[in-house]
Design a protein around this motif. Structure first.
Motif, PDB file in Angstrom:
ATOM      1  N   THR A   1       1.344  -1.426  -0.115  1.00  0.00           N
ATOM      2  CA  THR A   1       0.283  -0.125   0.159  1.00  0.00           C
ATOM      3  C   THR A   1       0.185   1.760  -0.035  1.00  0.00           C
ATOM      4  O   THR A   1       1.047   1.990  -1.289  1.00  0.00           O
ATOM      5  CB  THR A   1      -0.785  -0.363   1.717  1.00  0.00           C
ATOM      6  N   LEU A   2       1.841   1.095   0.811  1.00  0.00           N
ATOM      7  CA  LEU A   2       2.548   2.627   0.724  1.00  0.00           C
ATOM      8  C   LEU A   2       3.491   2.347  -0.582  1.00  0.00           C
ATOM      9  O   LEU A   2       3.730   3.544  -0.384  1.00  0.00           O
ATOM     10  CB  LEU A   2       3.912   1.938   2.168  1.00  0.00           C
ATOM     11  N   LEU A   3       4.126   1.540  -1.262  1.00  0.00           N
ATOM     12  CA  LEU A   3       4.630   1.513  -2.642  1.00  0.00           C
ATOM     13  C   LEU A   3       3.812   2.262  -3.716  1.00  0.00           C
ATOM     14  O   LEU A   3       3.850   3.054  -4.524  1.00  0.00           O
ATOM     15  CB  LEU A   3       5.196  -0.158  -2.905  1.00  0.00           C
ATOM     16  N   ARG A   4       2.456   1.484  -3.276  1.00  0.00           N
ATOM     17  CA  ARG A   4       1.073   2.196  -4.811  1.00  0.00           C
ATOM     18  C   ARG A   4       1.650   3.767  -4.172  1.00  0.00           C
ATOM     19  O   ARG A   4       1.324   4.264  -4.588  1.00  0.00           O
ATOM     20  CB  ARG A   4       0.415   1.393  -4.165  1.00  0.00           C
ATOM     21  N   TYR A   5       1.465   4.043  -2.924  1.00  0.00           N
ATOM     22  CA  TYR A   5       0.961   5.404  -2.003  1.00  0.00           C
ATOM     23  C   TYR A   5       1.921   6.693  -3.076  1.00  0.00           C
ATOM     24  O   TYR A   5       1.693   7.621  -3.521  1.00  0.00           O
ATOM     25  CB  TYR A   5       0.589   6.027  -1.030  1.00  0.00           C
TER      26      TYR A   5
ATOM     27  N   ASN B   1       2.100   8.308  -7.280  1.00  0.00           N
ATOM     28  CA  ASN B   1       2.081  10.324  -6.437  1.00  0.00           C
ATOM     29  C   ASN B   1       0.852  10.426  -6.245  1.00  0.00           C
ATOM     30  O   ASN B   1       0.791  11.819  -6.018  1.00  0.00           O
ATOM     31  CB  ASN B   1       2.291  11.059  -8.182  1.00  0.00           C
ATOM     32  N   HIS B   2       0.275   9.498  -5.269  1.00  0.00           N
ATOM     33  CA  HIS B   2      -0.469  10.353  -4.313  1.00  0.00           C
ATOM     34  C   HIS B   2      -0.152  11.385  -3.293  1.00  0.00           C
ATOM     35  O   HIS B   2      -0.941  12.376  -3.116  1.00  0.00           O
ATOM     36  CB  HIS B   2      -1.291   9.201  -3.393  1.00  0.00           C
TER      37      HIS B   2
ATOM     38  N   SER C   1      -2.676  13.196   1.980  1.00  0.00           N
ATOM     39  CA  SER C   1      -1.369  12.304   2.781  1.00  0.00           C
ATOM     40  C   SER C   1      -2.197  10.872   2.966  1.00  0.00           C
ATOM     41  O   SER C   1      -2.875  10.642   2.625  1.00  0.00           O
ATOM     42  CB  SER C   1      -1.972  12.999   4.254  1.00  0.00           C
ATOM     43  N   TYR C   2      -0.806  10.241   3.858  1.00  0.00           N
ATOM     44  CA  TYR C   2      -0.969   8.290   3.400  1.00  0.00           C
ATOM     45  C   TYR C   2      -2.398   8.860   4.347  1.00  0.00           C
ATOM     46  O   TYR C   2      -3.088   8.173   3.700  1.00  0.00           O
ATOM     47  CB  TYR C   2       0.393   8.642   3.989  1.00  0.00           C
TER      48      TYR C   2
ATOM     49  N   GLN D   1      -9.623   7.055   2.302  1.00  0.00           N
ATOM     50  CA  GLN D   1     -10.381   6.689   1.015  1.00  0.00           C
ATOM     51  C   GLN D   1     -10.417   4.966   0.452  1.00  0.00           C
ATOM     52  O   GLN D   1     -10.948   5.566  -0.223  1.00  0.00           O
ATOM     53  CB  GLN D   1      -9.992   7.606   0.031  1.00  0.00           C
ATOM     54  N   GLY D   2      -9.889   4.662   1.410  1.00  0.00           N
ATOM     55  CA  GLY D   2      -9.555   2.950   0.539  1.00  0.00           C
ATOM     56  C   GLY D   2      -9.429   2.982  -0.270  1.00  0.00           C
ATOM     57  O   GLY D   2      -8.995   2.108  -1.055  1.00  0.00           O
ATOM     58  N   ALA D   3      -8.326   3.880  -1.264  1.00  0.00           N
ATOM     59  CA  ALA D   3      -6.925   3.857  -2.046  1.00  0.00           C
ATOM     60  C   ALA D   3      -5.638   2.758  -2.177  1.00  0.00           C
ATOM     61  O   ALA D   3      -5.544   2.715  -2.598  1.00  0.00           O
ATOM     62  CB  ALA D   3      -7.125   4.931  -2.635  1.00  0.00           C
ATOM     63  N   GLY D   4      -5.837   2.636  -0.361  1.00  0.00           N
ATOM     64  CA  GLY D   4      -4.814   1.005  -0.832  1.00  0.00           C
ATOM     65  C   GLY D   4      -4.818   0.402  -0.906  1.00  0.00           C
ATOM     66  O   GLY D   4      -4.034  -1.204  -0.954  1.00  0.00           O
ATOM     67  N   LYS D   5      -6.070   0.184  -1.178  1.00  0.00           N
ATOM     68  CA  LYS D   5      -6.667  -1.314  -1.509  1.00  0.00           C
ATOM     69  C   LYS D   5      -6.517  -1.905  -2.916  1.00  0.00           C
ATOM     70  O   LYS D   5      -6.445  -1.289  -3.985  1.00  0.00           O
ATOM     71  CB  LYS D   5      -8.303  -1.125  -0.810  1.00  0.00           C
ATOM     72  N   GLY D   6      -6.029  -2.711  -3.515  1.00  0.00           N
ATOM     73  CA  GLY D   6      -6.299  -2.915  -4.733  1.00  0.00           C
ATOM     74  C   GLY D   6      -4.727  -3.571  -4.748  1.00  0.00           C
ATOM     75  O   GLY D   6      -3.527  -4.014  -5.256  1.00  0.00           O
TER      76      GLY D   6
END
Length: 183
Positions: free
Chosen positions: A157-161, A165-166, A171-172, A178-183
């Motif tokens: 999740t951190l790598l995707r963030y 370029n989020h 912020s993390y 937002q649940g953007a870390g899923k997937g």
């Protein structure tokens, strides 16, 4: 009679060793299309100077793994998260990995025009505990740190963030809310 038993036992042992071994893969349908994409078996870690040069060349962000030889959580990270196939695959596609021994005294890095040891580089990045991961953009500019052990899913999740370029727009914590870390 005993000599015959020894001879028979020796022959049985020898023939057992000569019998061809079949593997589960040998029994599969030979016409099955196999995944031919080569997946890396591990994360390729570079020295600071090598990694920075490669990041600039390939336009990839950097993860610096600050560790020590005595750090139990660093060893756990190596044994689990950094050996997770999904982490290895994503990391290898999206990042350049640099590894720095926080107590190392070898001269390894030129940072902001100054040659320094691993220990000095660790101090320059204000690392207070191990492991700590510093993210840099493809030009070597600091994005931010992430201290402590991270299970594979959290690290992905951190790598995707960072790679998506989020960090430039939120912020993390908001990214996670937002649940953007899923997937």
């Amino acid at each position: 009679m005993r000599n015959n038993r020894k001879i028979i036992l020796a022959l049985l042992t020898a023939t057992t060793l000569l019998v061809p071994v079949t593997h589960a893969d040998d029994k599969k349908d030979k016409n099955t299309v196999k995944d031919t994409a080569v997946k890396p078996a591990e994360i390729k870690w570079l020295t600071f100077d090598e990694g920075l040069a490669k990041a600039i060349e390939q336009k990839k962000p950097i993860v610096i793994d600050f560790y020590t030889n005595w750090c139990g959580w660093c060893k756990k990270m190596d044994a689990t998260t950094f050996h997770d196939p999904a982490v290895i695959e994503y990391f290898s596609k999206a990042f350049i990995g640099i590894r720095v021994n926080g107590e190392g005294s070898s001269s390894l890095a030129t940072y902001e025009g100054e040659k320094m040891t691993e220990r000095q580089l660790t101090q320059t990045f204000a690392v207070r505990g191990f492991p700590t991961y510093w993210f840099l953009d493809s030009e070597g500019k600091k994005i931010g740190p992430a201290p402590g052990y991270k299970p594979a899913g959290d690290f992905l999740t951190l790598l995707r963030y960072v790679s998506e370029n989020h960090y430039k727009t939120m912020s993390y914590e908001n990214y996670m809310k937002q649940g953007a870390g899923k997937g």
